[in-house]
Design an enzyme around this catalytic site. Structure first.
Site, PDB file in Angstrom:
ATOM      1  CE  LYS A  97      -3.103   3.074   2.553  1.00  0.00           C
ATOM      2  NZ  LYS A  97      -3.941   3.214   3.775  1.00  0.00           N
ATOM      3  CB  THR A 207      -9.747   5.940  12.217  1.00  0.00           C
ATOM      4  OG1 THR A 207      -8.494   5.798  11.679  1.00  0.00           O
ATOM      5  CG2 THR A 207      -9.777   6.630  13.314  1.00  0.00           C
TER       6      THR A 207
END
Lengths: 260, 74
Positions: A97, A207
């Site tokens: 990523k 998150t």
């Protein structure tokens, strides 16, 4: 496998890619990851510390969740390339990523450095999944240099503001020759569902789950939202219209005008 | 001759020559010669040293060694 997510020829039953940042405990994180159904999960590369109990690496290994090392914290292409190589070594994967951010306040991707790093890594044999702005042209250039997917942000990292520019996301989807994963900004289940309804191939979030009051329940909610959004996309939503349209037939109504 | 390298920002000294393997063992508190730690990557002066070369790669005094591992991240 019904309707798998396919990236670089690899199939995933789950379209939810999880991040692991922000979880207060590994145990809670493990339960949440399992509840999310994810098969691909990001990790960061940081200096080893001795004496810490358990590791995210062990956690992913024992649950057969594939690790996706990121280059979080890199501001230049050269830092990101080195970090990607370290991630390849540590996690025994050539998937990365790719994150190259412009500063540590906005955490917004630096498109110039990002495309440069992507080109270098693709040429070095990496399968590159870049975290990018919600800009269709940057997304196109990333695909052009050989990225295996593009991962536009819904909103800045950690904000939970959802998909701020749905039209840009839809434009990226319409134009893209590679899978589109909405990455960052997800706050709650409806945000994830919207991303999928817009035609994204998957959602990456961390998150929204790890800092939720009940991460396990939120993980389950995200799993369902991604599935629901995908189904809605495939089912084909009705067109929006200005005027009401009765769904009950107009013919055959009883004459109930009691004033007669 | 002693070898002193900087490992993750801190100096580590060896009495004689040392390999990347030796550095990893010392930094991770592993038994000597057991560098099998998975999930670990090493860079010496910003070049990645593949696991297979840890034993045969010598470090020199003044080298900067970074030992990284997968940790929680988004």
């Amino acid at each position: 496998m019904d309707d798998p997510l396919v990236i670089a020829g690899e199939k995933f039953a789950s379209r939810l890619i999880m991040g692991t940042g922000g979880a207060p405990s590994l145990l809670g994180l493990e339960t949440a990851l399992l509840e999310s159904g994810t098969e691909l999960t990001t990790v960061a590369l940081r200096r080893v510390q001795t004496g810490t109990e358990g590791s995210i690496w062990d956690l992913l290994q024992r649950n057969r969740i594939r690790a996706l090392p990121n280059t979080a914290g890199c501001f230049t292409a050269s830092e990101a390339v080195l970090t990607a190589k370290l991630g390849r070594e540590a996690c025994e994967t050539n998937w990365v990523k790719l994150e190259v951010v412009a500063d540590d306040i906005s955490l917004l991707p630096d498109p110039v450095e990002l495309i440069s790093a992507a080109r270098t890594l693709v040429n070095d044999g990496f399968t590159v999944l870049p975290y990018t702005n919600d800009d269709p042209i940057t997304a196109r250039k990333l695909a052009d240099v050989g990225c295996a997917a593009v991962m536009p942000l819904g909103a800045p990292i950690g904000t939970g503001l959802g998909v701020l520019n749905p039209r840009n996301i839809a434009a990226i989807v319409a134009d893209s020759s590679v899978p589109v994963i909405l990455d960052a900004g997800i706050g709650t289940a409806s945000d994830a569902a919207l991303a999928m309804e817009l035609g994204c191939d998957g959602v990456l979030l961390a998150t929204a789950v790890t800092r939720a009051a009940d991460p396990v329940r939120m993980a389950r909610s995200m799993r369902r939202a991604v599935q629901a959004g995908r189904d809605a996309y495939l089912a084909g939503r009705i067109p929006r219209r200005e005027d009401a349209l009765a769904s009950s037939p107009a013919d055959g109504r009883a004459n109930l005008d009691l004033a007669l | 001759m002693a070898t002193t390298v900087k490992v993750n920002g801190e100096e580590i000294a060896f009495d004689g020559p040392a390999s990347v393997s030796d550095v990893v063992d010392r930094a991770l508190d592993n038994p000597v010669g057991s560098s099998v730690a998975r999930g670990i990557a090493v860079a010496v002066n910003n070049d990645v040293v593949p696991r297979g070369s840890w034993r045969t790669t010598r470090v020199s005094t003044g080298d900067h060694v970074e030992i990284l591992t997968a940790t929680q991240g988004g």
